[in-house]
Structure formats: C-alpha cells, structure tokens
Design a protein around this motif. Sequence first.
Motif, short mmCIF file in Angstrom:
data_model
loop_
_atom_site.label_atom_id
_atom_site.label_comp_id
_atom_site.label_asym_id
_atom_site.label_seq_id
_atom_site.Cartn_x
_atom_site.Cartn_y
_atom_site.Cartn_z
N LEU B 297 18.49 -17.49 23.32
CA LEU B 297 17.61 -16.80 22.38
C LEU B 297 18.03 -17.12 20.94
CD1 LEU B 297 15.53 -14.62 21.52
CD2 LEU B 297 17.29 -12.90 21.91
N ALA B 298 19.35 -17.05 20.69
CA ALA B 298 19.85 -17.33 19.34
C ALA B 298 19.55 -18.77 18.95
CB ALA B 298 21.35 -17.06 19.28
N MET B 299 19.77 -19.68 19.88
CA MET B 299 19.54 -21.09 19.59
C MET B 299 18.06 -21.35 19.31
SD MET B 299 22.51 -22.81 20.36
CE MET B 299 22.80 -23.98 21.66
N ALA B 300 17.18 -20.67 20.05
CA ALA B 300 15.75 -20.84 19.81
C ALA B 300 15.39 -20.37 18.40
CB ALA B 300 14.94 -20.07 20.85
N LEU B 301 15.95 -19.23 17.99
CA LEU B 301 15.67 -18.71 16.66
C LEU B 301 16.22 -19.63 15.58
CD1 LEU B 301 16.34 -14.89 17.14
CD2 LEU B 301 14.16 -16.07 17.02
N PHE B 302 17.20 -20.47 15.94
CA PHE B 302 17.78 -21.38 14.97
C PHE B 302 17.21 -22.80 15.15
CE2 PHE B 302 21.65 -23.58 13.11
CZ PHE B 302 21.39 -23.13 11.82
N GLY B 303 16.14 -22.89 15.93
CA GLY B 303 15.47 -24.19 16.06
C GLY B 303 16.19 -25.20 16.91
N MET B 304 17.16 -24.74 17.72
CA MET B 304 17.92 -25.69 18.52
C MET B 304 17.46 -25.78 19.97
SD MET B 304 21.71 -24.99 17.05
CE MET B 304 22.61 -26.17 18.02
N GLU B 305 16.56 -24.89 20.38
CA GLU B 305 16.05 -24.92 21.75
C GLU B 305 14.53 -24.94 21.70
OE1 GLU B 305 17.31 -24.82 24.83
OE2 GLU B 305 19.43 -24.29 24.60
N PRO B 306 13.89 -25.83 22.43
CA PRO B 306 12.43 -25.80 22.47
C PRO B 306 11.98 -24.48 23.08
CG PRO B 306 13.32 -27.73 23.61
CD PRO B 306 14.47 -26.85 23.29
N HIS B 307 10.96 -23.86 22.47
CA HIS B 307 10.56 -22.53 22.93
C HIS B 307 9.06 -22.35 22.75
CE1 HIS B 307 11.71 -22.42 18.65
NE2 HIS B 307 10.59 -21.71 18.52
N SER B 308 8.53 -21.29 23.35
CA SER B 308 7.14 -20.92 23.11
C SER B 308 7.13 -19.47 22.66
CB SER B 308 6.33 -21.10 24.39
OG SER B 308 6.88 -20.29 25.40
N GLY B 309 6.02 -19.05 22.05
CA GLY B 309 5.92 -17.69 21.53
C GLY B 309 5.85 -17.71 20.01
N ASP B 310 5.62 -16.52 19.42
CA ASP B 310 5.47 -16.41 17.97
C ASP B 310 6.77 -15.94 17.33
OD1 ASP B 310 2.92 -17.13 18.11
OD2 ASP B 310 2.05 -15.20 17.50
N ILE B 311 7.18 -16.61 16.26
CA ILE B 311 8.29 -16.13 15.46
C ILE B 311 7.78 -16.00 14.03
CG2 ILE B 311 10.62 -16.59 14.62
CD1 ILE B 311 11.02 -18.36 17.10
N ARG B 312 7.82 -14.78 13.47
CA ARG B 312 7.35 -14.56 12.10
C ARG B 312 8.48 -14.08 11.22
NH1 ARG B 312 1.67 -14.08 11.79
NH2 ARG B 312 0.80 -14.36 13.87
N LEU B 313 8.48 -14.59 9.99
CA LEU B 313 9.45 -14.14 9.00
C LEU B 313 8.67 -13.50 7.87
CD1 LEU B 313 12.64 -14.60 8.64
CD2 LEU B 313 11.93 -16.12 6.80
N ASP B 314 8.95 -12.21 7.59
CA ASP B 314 8.18 -11.45 6.60
C ASP B 314 6.68 -11.62 6.83
OD1 ASP B 314 10.50 -10.52 5.39
OD2 ASP B 314 10.63 -12.28 4.09
N GLY B 315 6.29 -11.67 8.07
CA GLY B 315 4.87 -11.74 8.40
C GLY B 315 4.31 -13.13 8.51
N ALA B 316 5.03 -14.14 8.02
CA ALA B 316 4.49 -15.50 8.05
C ALA B 316 4.97 -16.23 9.31
CB ALA B 316 4.92 -16.26 6.80
N LEU B 317 4.04 -16.89 9.96
CA LEU B 317 4.36 -17.58 11.21
C LEU B 317 5.27 -18.79 10.92
CD1 LEU B 317 3.62 -17.35 14.22
CD2 LEU B 317 1.82 -19.04 13.79
N LEU B 318 6.33 -18.94 11.72
CA LEU B 318 7.26 -20.06 11.53
C LEU B 318 7.11 -21.07 12.65
CD1 LEU B 318 10.65 -18.34 10.69
CD2 LEU B 318 9.02 -19.32 9.10
N ARG B 319 7.38 -22.32 12.32
CA ARG B 319 7.47 -23.35 13.36
C ARG B 319 8.91 -23.86 13.32
NH1 ARG B 319 7.07 -28.31 13.05
NH2 ARG B 319 6.84 -29.53 14.94
N LEU B 320 9.69 -23.51 14.33
CA LEU B 320 11.11 -23.84 14.31
C LEU B 320 11.40 -24.95 15.32
CD1 LEU B 320 12.60 -20.23 14.20
CD2 LEU B 320 12.24 -21.78 12.29
N ALA B 321 11.15 -26.19 14.89
CA ALA B 321 11.36 -27.31 15.81
C ALA B 321 12.74 -27.93 15.62
CB ALA B 321 10.27 -28.36 15.61
N SER B 322 13.40 -27.57 14.53
CA SER B 322 14.71 -28.17 14.29
C SER B 322 15.55 -27.20 13.47
CB SER B 322 14.56 -29.47 13.50
OG SER B 322 14.11 -29.17 12.19
#
Lengths: 323, 497
Positions: B297-322
């Motif tokens: 989970l931590a690695m996905a939030l840091f862009g180190m694991e391919p993942h699906s689902g929505d991650i938003r920061l202060d309401g803005a959608l993020l794309r964390l591919a790396s």
Amino acid sequence: MTAVSKLLRRSETAVLAILLVVMIVIGVINPAFWQADNLFNLLRANVVIGIMALSVLTVMISGGIDLSFPAFAVAAMYLTVIAMNAAGYQGVVLPFIGATLIGLLCGLANAFFIHTFRMIPMIVTLGSASVVRGLLLGLVGTSIINIDRMPPSLIAFGSSTVDIGSSKLSLMIFIYLGIALLMWVFLTRTMAGRAVFAYGDDAESAKRVGFNTRRTVYLVYGLAGALAGFAGLLHASMIWLANPRDFVGYELDVIAAVVLGGASIFGGRGSVFGTILGVFMLTLIKNSLIIMHIDNTWQGVVVGCVIVIATALTAWRDRKALV
Amino acid sequence: MAEPLIELRAVTKRFPGMKALDSVDFQIFPAEIVCLAGENGSGKSTLIKIVSGIYDFDEGDLLVDGKPVADFGPRAAIAAGIQVIYQDFSLFPSLTVAENLALNRLLSEGKTFVDPAHRRRLGAEALARLDVAIDLEATVGTLSTADRQIVAIARALMSDTRLLIMDEPTTALTGREVDRLFSIVREIQAKGIAVLFVSHKMREMLEISERITVFRNGRKVEEGPTGEFNEARITRAMTGHDIGHERHVWAGDTEAVPRLSVRGLAVGEAVRGIDLDLHRGEIVGLSGLLGSGRTELAMALFGMEPHSGDIRLDGALLRLASVQDAVAAGIAYVPEDRLSEGLFMQQPIARNVIASAISRATRGPFLDSDRLNALAEQVVSDMRIATPDIDKHAGQLSGGNQQRVVIGRWLLTNPKVLILNGPTVGVDVGSKAEIHRRIRDLAANTGLAVLMISDDVPELIQNCNRILLMHRGAIVDCLDARSVEEDDIHGRLKGLR
C-alpha cells in the motif's frame, strides 16, 4: 522435494540438456561430427582448458577471481622446457613436478598479497600476471622453442594415445579426468575443501566457526597456481611447442567455461561436474565455429556473449532462489 | 544459591578516549534467562564480547564456575560452554542446513575427510534436540529468517553449551515467530542452559526474562527480577530520565477535503479495495502482520507499485506511475530498510539530505555548494542530528541519527503527505522519543498528513490519532488511539493469524 525435481533444479542438468541439444543440432548440420575421430579431437581440446578451469573453479568458489593463471602456466612451461634443454634432461615426471612447483610458488605469492594486505584478488592477480609475463620475456627470452628443440620425452608423452576401434584417444584425457576426480574429492569430501565453500560464502562467518581462513586462502591460490603450472607444461607437450607468449586471452575462455558450468562469481557455489560440462560446451562451440570457417575474431564475440548470458542466468537463478 | 556460571567482578574496559565498561559486576547463573538492556553505546555489546572472549579487559576479574580465569579468549569461552548467536547468524547461505549444523562439530573432530552421511546424522540430531522440522538438504539461503535463526540456535547447541547469548534475536521476526522462538528458549532453559538476551524491545524483555540488567554509559544502573520492572522503569534506567508519553491530539475537521484520499486502491493480489482518508495534521497508524499488504500500500502511494483506484491529494486526482510523480505531488516515503533503500552510506550528510530536493541547491546546471550547505545545516539543526559537521558520512552516524537524516531529507521537499515505514526500527529509546516529537510537531504545525506503518504498538498509540489494522490486503479495523489499550491491539493482531 523429490529426487527428480532436485535434479532438474541443478544447474548442471540445464547445462547438460543444452549441451545435448547443441550436439544434436551440430550433428544434423554436419553428420561427420559424430565420428569418433572428431569427438576424440574435441575431448583432447578439453584437457588444458579443463585443468585450468578446475583451478579457476576453486578460486571462484572461494569468492575470488584469478586472472594470473595463463601467465603462471606460460612461465612454468617455458622455464621447465628451457631448464630441460640446458640440462639435457630426458624425462617426464620430474619436469611436471618442476612446472607444478613453479606455478605453486607464483600462486602462494598471490595468496600472500591477498591475505596479508586484504587486497582484491582481481587486482592482485592482474598485477602478478603482468609481472610474471614481463619477467619471463625480459629475463628469460622471447624465442619460441620449436619441435626440433622440444625435449623428445615431452613430445612422446604428450602424443601418447590408446587405440579405440580405428581411432586414437589421447591419454591426456585420463590425466584431466584423474585431476577432476581428485578435485571433486577435495572440494566435496575434505574439510579443507568445505572450508573453501564456507570462506567464499561468508568469510567472516567462516572465521567465527573456527576455520583457519589464512590457510584456506593460501591453499586456494597455491592450488590454482600449481594446476596452472601443470597445465602449462602439458599444453607444450601436446602441441610440441613452447611459446613464451602463449595463453593470451585464456582468462576469458576459462572463466566463461567455469561460469557456464554454474559456478557463482560471488563465491560459495560451483561444482567439478558443472565445470567439466562448461569446458566441454565452450570447446564444442569454438570447435564448431572453426569447422564452419568462422573467423577467429568472431570467436571472441561468441565467447563474450556466452560469458555474459551465462552470468546473467546464474544471477537470475540466485535472485530467484532468494525470493 | 548455586555458583554463578560466569561472573564479572569490577570489570573495566577502556577504548581510546572512553570507558566502555566501568567497574561492572555481572553474574549469570545456570539455567536462567537474563535480559541485557541499554541504548546503543551503553556497553552491552562490550559486555557480550568480554563474556564470549573476543575482548580483553583492563581491570577486574572474570570467573567461570567460581574460579578466576586469567587468559579468557574465544577458545576458552567456547570450552566454558558459551555460544553467541549474532544478529547475522553467521550461517553459510549456499551450504545445506545439514552442513551448516555439522561444521562446528566436524571442525572440532579435526578430521581430514567428510562423510556426507555422518554430516546428515549430526544435522538431524541437532534439529531433533529442538524438536523442529527443517529440510536438512535445503540450502540455508532459501530459508525464512526465523528458520535460519533456528538453524543458528541448533548449531550453537551442538556443543556442550551452558550459556547461549542472543544479540537482538527478535528484530527480524513476526509476532508468531517470536512466540516460537520464546518457546524454544524455554525448552533450552529446561535443559539447564542459561540464556542471555540483548534486546531493544521492552515488551519482549518483560515477557521472556527472569532477570533484567540495564546498562547506561558503561555502567550497570539497574538490576533485578523481571517482576520488579515495567516499561517505564526500564526506559528511565536506560535513558536516565523519564520519556514523556504525551500523545498526538488531533482536533481537525473530518468534513474538510482530505489531504490524501484513497478510493478502491488495489495492488495485484496484495492490496484489495482500500478506502482511506488522511486529513491535514493527522498521524494515522497502520499495523498488521507481515504480508498483510501494508508495505505494498505504501509503495503504491509512492508510485513504486502499479495499482488501480483513485488517489486524490487535496481533492485533485493524482496519477502515480513513478516515484518522480509522487515526489512532484508532495508525497514522501521513508522506507523500512534505511540502510539499503534510504541512505548513501559513503556520502556526507549534506549530500544525503539534498538528494530528494536537489533543485533547491542548484544554479543553472551546477550545484550551488553554499546553498547546499545552508540547507544541510538547516536540516541538521531542525532534526537535531548529532554530528560535528555536515561532511561526516551517513555510515558513521548512529541508527537514530541516520533515520533523522532520511526524514530530514524529505522535509526539504516540503511534502504534504509523509509515509513512514518502521520509522524507529533499530533506533534506541532516547533517539526514538526525539524523532516522535519531531513528527508530531510537523503534523501539528505544518498540516502534514502522516501515515505511520509500524509493528511497535506503543509507538503507534503515542503518535497517532487513529490506528488502522490491515489483514490480507484490506483494512479490517480502525481504532481511536485515545481510547485503545496496547493489549487490545496486540490481541486483535494475534486474532488475525
């Protein structure tokens, strides 16, 4: 784990399988491959590289690398032949003991620097190789000793054969296999041999368990030098020629063969049987390239590719084993 | 009372410029379990090395079975039945279990040749003594840490061992494996063998030992039956003062747009359908057994694991591919293993702290060393890193200071979300409290949202306002840190097995 799956996981099994496939393919392209003459020739070409590979195998299991064996081999060979000519000596046993001792002394010098100053084996052996080659050419001589000046006793020994059917099999192969058997006993059945594995796996732990690691280092490099010296003189006996510039580029071929046989460049792993297979595979590849009239320079490319691919495979295997 | 197995009388050991041990009296009796506590550099490692014969000492006496021994070297220690299991176990990863077990005996037998059948027999005997089943023909490198430790213990017990010393034996083990280790230790004790534990983990010390000895600055400061100790008393003895147990209070608005909002996050099979909100100033704890998916989970939030689902920061959608995406968005991650993942050991502190914010110290394509040094000095003082200067290599710092370098580095990037994975593993008590205080300050003052992943339950209770438990890739529990008790969390974690 069943015995079969264990056997399948061993790298020797993979090398053996690839070897058989390569042999079948070559046999299809050129049926003459399977003729006894050709196979015996091929085996004969294994002998010198094989003995050198066994010396490098021991060093690699201990976690080191040896780049000095070609230089030691050439020094032992050339000095012994010159001494024989100077003394007019005609014999076999004593010269081989002499060549082995010359190699042994050079190897012990490697061990001294590696152990005393905790130096990296690659640097030490690179340096000692250069020094030995330089001294040989500078102090002893640069002229090739041809067949007409080679001691006849050595030539007779190197060309001794046994008749099998209508073909002749070089007796040198049995020397190689004998040494291989001794090395197998040493590495797998003696405490000194297990110390080499333990030292290569984790030198600090080996010390804590109570191995005399100093003795192990001297043993490994001394043995490597001795085998190189022996192989050097055997080479001269087999080609009826003593060239003080011989064995250039053997480092790569021999290390490639050992890695191909499944030994780990990080130490702790490797087997005599695997090395024999690796040597056979390498000579087979080079032999086939010659038969197919592929230029000498391209052989280097092939050997280089073999070493990189084989190392990549063992690294991949080691990583998979850890996960 | 029986004669002590080994006794130190007024032993002093000096190193250039310091006294590592200062007139220490210490005894171990047969078949007792003793815990040695102390911060890094308190002298406990020196004591182990003296007892195992590795270090000589300058003053005092060492007695074995009541008799003074003059020249106590490693061989004498082994002859006296003392065996040490180091943190790295000193095993041979490429050799088989049987060979690892048998080597000591084979060496002491002094034989030239090895008989594989004899070797296997010795190995089988050693494992039978502990009543455990491990494949004798497996190479040690393929075993789990816990199994490797058992091989190391079995090996140590091959000789006539009377005292087994274990250095930080539980650091790399999961809860269940610790239980198994402790039951093995009790079996060893039942055979009349004394065990000396060295540990950072107070809970475990209290659980396993019969006697606790605490060291501070080379002196024995407390000693007594375990029953007389609790965590607060050990901490006080180790650090010389009370460590405040203030908690993190968060009074933010749960209705506001969350700093980090995760919906339906999945990482392969490891993490499934995670919903998670982190608000400004919150410190949210995350625990779970090894393999629960928390690291993924931590690695996905840091862009180190391919993942699906929505991650938003202060309401803005993020794309964390790396990792670059995550850093650019303001997410920082302090990994579990700072030695291999977090620090450049051979590089000075200054370069280590600037590694993630290098653009703040450049002029055009070049590094601006003045600005770099100013930033580094700022981090050193902010994080209270104990170092004479910023040119010292990271590898020369203590564990606690190294961790401060890693955390400090991320603070230079002005992160919005900080993910800490095992923030104080291997850090001693005093340093730990300092790191905790700093993290709480940051959350309270800068609006940073922190996700703290840890196995250390007291750490979570002290620092978090909410604690999440993860199991098989899903969040299964959410606890209010104000009202939850340590035992409750331990109970729930055990229930997850």
